[in-house]
Design an enzyme around this catalytic site. Structure first.
Site, short mmCIF file in Angstrom:
data_model
loop_
_atom_site.label_atom_id
_atom_site.label_comp_id
_atom_site.label_asym_id
_atom_site.label_seq_id
_atom_site.Cartn_x
_atom_site.Cartn_y
_atom_site.Cartn_z
N ASP A 192 0.84 -1.21 0.00
CA ASP A 192 0.00 0.00 0.00
C ASP A 192 0.88 1.26 0.00
O ASP A 192 0.37 2.38 -0.06
CB ASP A 192 -1.02 -0.01 1.15
CG ASP A 192 -0.38 -0.10 2.52
OD1 ASP A 192 0.87 -0.17 2.61
OD2 ASP A 192 -1.12 -0.10 3.52
N SER A 193 2.20 1.07 0.00
CA SER A 193 3.12 2.19 -0.24
C SER A 193 2.84 2.82 -1.60
O SER A 193 3.29 3.93 -1.87
CB SER A 193 4.58 1.71 -0.18
OG SER A 193 4.76 0.60 -1.05
N GLU B 271 9.41 -3.81 10.44
CA GLU B 271 9.85 -2.54 9.84
C GLU B 271 10.41 -1.62 10.92
O GLU B 271 9.74 -1.38 11.95
CB GLU B 271 8.66 -1.88 9.13
CG GLU B 271 9.01 -0.52 8.52
CD GLU B 271 7.99 0.01 7.53
OE1 GLU B 271 7.01 -0.68 7.21
OE2 GLU B 271 8.20 1.14 7.04
N ASP C 223 -0.97 -6.25 0.08
CA ASP C 223 -1.39 -5.61 1.33
C ASP C 223 -2.90 -5.48 1.43
O ASP C 223 -3.55 -5.06 0.47
CB ASP C 223 -0.82 -4.18 1.39
CG ASP C 223 0.49 -4.10 2.13
OD1 ASP C 223 0.75 -4.96 2.98
OD2 ASP C 223 1.26 -3.15 1.85
N LYS D 269 -0.94 -9.43 3.43
CA LYS D 269 -0.19 -8.84 4.55
C LYS D 269 -1.10 -7.86 5.28
O LYS D 269 -1.82 -7.10 4.65
CB LYS D 269 1.07 -8.13 4.03
CG LYS D 269 1.85 -7.40 5.13
CD LYS D 269 3.27 -7.07 4.69
CE LYS D 269 3.43 -5.85 3.83
NZ LYS D 269 3.02 -4.57 4.45
N GLU E 86 -1.23 -5.27 9.01
CA GLU E 86 -0.38 -4.61 10.00
C GLU E 86 -1.00 -4.69 11.39
O GLU E 86 -2.21 -4.49 11.54
CB GLU E 86 -0.22 -3.13 9.63
CG GLU E 86 0.47 -2.91 8.30
CD GLU E 86 0.65 -1.42 7.98
OE1 GLU E 86 0.36 -0.57 8.84
OE2 GLU E 86 1.08 -1.13 6.85
O1 KIV Z 1 3.59 -1.10 1.61
C1 KIV Z 1 4.78 -1.40 1.59
O2 KIV Z 1 5.50 -1.15 0.62
C2 KIV Z 1 5.36 -2.08 2.73
C3 KIV Z 1 6.85 -2.16 2.79
C4 KIV Z 1 7.40 -0.88 3.28
C5 KIV Z 1 7.30 -3.29 3.59
O3 KIV Z 1 4.66 -2.51 3.60
#
Ligand code: KIV
Length: 270
Positions: free
Chosen positions: A51-52, A187, A90, A118, A120
């Site tokens: 989600d970056s 992280e 994510d 993934k 968080e």
């Molecule tokens: O969203 C993302 O790119 C991440 C990385 C920073 C691990 O979670």
């Protein structure tokens, strides 16, 4: 785009075997088919549709505005270009707030091509992890600095620096493994904490800003290529010394992760 496909695709068992044999593996974010192809052909074992993308593609100052629609779109793109890497996607902010939402959204990412999702959090995602694991959806638990909670944390800061917080992260990492998480991502935590967790867990641990002792490393693609507007301490631009453009930079990153020359001391927190 080349149509070459490696003979064997990366699975969770591949990663578990690498951990067992003490070998490192390389992960990178990917958001489109072209880069998915370049990265997987260069030997990157895990592609993360992170989600970056809200920050590096969409220009937001956090990952909070990213929607399920965005994640599904980019997961489909990456799936089309991927040549055998494990595809992780994510679950974005607030997409796993209730059980029904979690199941519906995780299923949507898997249908779009993800092999693992993934999410968080710490202890509070244990029941969610169990829920997904019991229904056959692999989970990567993302701990330490969790960007979806940036407003609660108060900034993109290193986590687990004091003993009490470090102990809590260790306990929660074990809880998540016991709840069925297949991978842990850490992280921005001190090197010593990441080492303690990696050594004591059975599942592979992927690190970013977590030092050299984790099972694997991950970076945001734009950071590896030196095109992000900000450069955190743990970032290295691999394009600078590449004699073969972007594919060369990615191959150097993979090699540096595997021979453990990256991360170097200047990239980790003590
Ligand atoms: O969203 C993302 O790119 C991440 C990385 C920073 C691990 O979670």
């Amino acid at each position: 785009m080349s149509s070459h496909k490696p003979s064997k695709s990366v699975t969770l068992s591949t990663l578990q075997n690498l951990k067992r044999n003490g070998e490192k593996f390389a992960c990178l974010t990917a958001y489109d088919a072209c880069f998915a192809s370049i990265l997987s052909e260069a030997g990157v074992e895990v592609l993360l549709v992170g989600d970056s993308l809200g920050m590096v593609l969409q220009g937001h100052d956090s990952t909070l505005p990213v929607t399920m629609k965005d994640m599904i779109y980019h997961t489909r793109c990456v799936k089309r270009g991927n040549k055998g890497a494990l595809l992780m996607a994510d679950l974005p902010f607030m997409s796993y707030a209730s059980e029904s939402q979690t199941l519906e959204n995780a299923a949507a990412l898997m249908r779009a091509g993800a092999h693992i999702v993934k999410l968080e959090g710490g202890a509070w995602i244990a029941s969610t992890t169990k829920l997904l694991a019991e229904r056959g959806i692999p989970v990567c638990a993302h701990m330490g600095l969790t960007p979806q909670s940036v407003n609660r944390i108060g900034g993109f800061n290193v986590q687990g620096r004091d003993t009490k917080q470090a102990q809590l992260i260790i306990e929660e990492a074990h809880l998540l493994q016991d709840s069925g998480a297949n991978i842990l991502l850490l992280e921005c935590v001190p090197r010593e904490l990441a080492k303690t967790i990696t050594d004591s867990l059975e599942i592979p641990v992927i690190g970013i800003g977590a030092g050299p002792d984790t099972t694997a490393q991950i970076m945001v693609l734009h950071d590896v290529l030196g095109i992000s507007p900000i450069t955190p301490k743990f970032v290295k631009n691999f394009l600078l010394d590449s004699s073969n453009g972007i594919p060369g930079a990615i191959k150097s990153y993979v090699k540096a992760v595997k021979d453990q020359s990256f991360p170097a001391e200047e990239h980790w927190f003590n």
